[in-house]
Scaffold this motif. Structure first.
Motif, PDB file in Angstrom:
ATOM      1  N   PHE A  37       0.813  -1.217   0.000  1.00 34.51           N
ATOM      2  CA  PHE A  37       0.000   0.000   0.000  1.00 34.51           C
ATOM      3  C   PHE A  37       0.846   1.267   0.000  1.00 34.51           C
ATOM      4  CE2 PHE A  37      -3.484  -2.752   1.680  1.00 34.51           C
ATOM      5  CZ  PHE A  37      -4.350  -2.523   0.632  1.00 34.51           C
ATOM      6  N   LEU A  38       1.922   1.288   0.761  1.00 35.66           N
ATOM      7  CA  LEU A  38       2.762   2.474   0.823  1.00 35.66           C
ATOM      8  C   LEU A  38       3.491   2.723  -0.497  1.00 35.66           C
ATOM      9  CD1 LEU A  38       4.157   2.073   4.434  1.00 35.66           C
ATOM     10  CD2 LEU A  38       2.604   3.862   3.616  1.00 35.66           C
ATOM     11  N   GLN A  39       3.952   1.674  -1.137  1.00 33.72           N
ATOM     12  CA  GLN A  39       4.627   1.847  -2.416  1.00 33.72           C
ATOM     13  C   GLN A  39       3.637   2.165  -3.538  1.00 33.72           C
ATOM     14  OE1 GLN A  39       7.158  -1.578  -2.800  1.00 33.72           O
ATOM     15  NE2 GLN A  39       8.739  -0.651  -1.520  1.00 33.72           N
ATOM     16  N   ALA A  40       2.432   1.633  -3.459  1.00 34.96           N
ATOM     17  CA  ALA A  40       1.415   1.950  -4.451  1.00 34.96           C
ATOM     18  C   ALA A  40       0.985   3.404  -4.333  1.00 34.96           C
ATOM     19  CB  ALA A  40       0.213   1.039  -4.293  1.00 34.96           C
ATOM     20  N   ARG A  41       0.944   3.898  -3.103  1.00 38.36           N
ATOM     21  CA  ARG A  41       0.589   5.290  -2.883  1.00 38.36           C
ATOM     22  C   ARG A  41       1.602   6.229  -3.533  1.00 38.36           C
ATOM     23  NH1 ARG A  41       0.774   7.711   2.982  1.00 38.36           N
ATOM     24  NH2 ARG A  41       2.928   7.810   2.335  1.00 38.36           N
ATOM     25  N   VAL A  42       2.886   5.851  -3.456  1.00 42.26           N
ATOM     26  CA  VAL A  42       3.945   6.671  -4.056  1.00 42.26           C
ATOM     27  C   VAL A  42       3.824   6.652  -5.578  1.00 42.26           C
ATOM     28  CG1 VAL A  42       6.433   6.844  -4.390  1.00 42.26           C
ATOM     29  CG2 VAL A  42       5.509   6.393  -2.110  1.00 42.26           C
ATOM     30  N   VAL A  43       3.521   5.484  -6.143  1.00 40.12           N
ATOM     31  CA  VAL A  43       3.404   5.360  -7.600  1.00 40.12           C
ATOM     32  C   VAL A  43       2.199   6.128  -8.104  1.00 40.12           C
ATOM     33  CG1 VAL A  43       2.975   3.706  -9.459  1.00 40.12           C
ATOM     34  CG2 VAL A  43       4.622   3.160  -7.673  1.00 40.12           C
TER      35      VAL A  43
END
Length: 125
Positions: free
Chosen positions: A117-123
């Motif tokens: 979720f945290l990496q998807a938020r950045v993308v």
């Protein structure tokens, strides 16, 4: 748990997992400037710890019981006879290692879902 062997095994393995968890926690906090990276590293380190515990569980029945911390923790009056000590301590340690590996696997899932979720938020941003 009134069984002294179980108590000693939980103390022994729990202490080791506590120190490993403290190390993982410190690394994750050190990487807190990037939450996605911290969660990803936390998931990889916790899965490594879980795999190490699985390897210890696999090896526990054949490991010399006199060379375990569980044996050292036991009071002399609580130690089983030599002819059954290997079987009792090996089986108990196997169960305890598997229990801690299962608990750490849950932590791994939490770290992994957080990392996704945290990496998807950045993308997405």
């Amino acid at each position: 748990m009134t069984n002294p062997i179980e108590n000693a095994a939980y103390v022994s393995v729990g202490r080791a997992c506590g120190f490993a968890g403290l190390g993982i926690f410190c690394i994750v906090i050190g990487l807190s400037f990037d939450a996605g990276l911290a969660a990803l590293v936390g998931s990889k380190l916790s899965i490594a710890l879980s795999l190490i515990l699985l390897a210890f569980a696999w090896r526990a029945p054949t490991r010399n019981y006199k060379r375990t911390e569980t044996w050292l923790i036991l009071q002399p009056g609580d130690r089983p006879q030599a002819d059954v000590a290997q079987r009792l301590i090996g089986r108990t340690l196997r169960i305890v290692y598997l229990w801690f590996a299962q608990q750490i696997a849950v932590v791994t899932i939490v770290f992994s879902v957080s990392a996704i979720f945290l990496q998807a938020r950045v993308v997405m941003s």
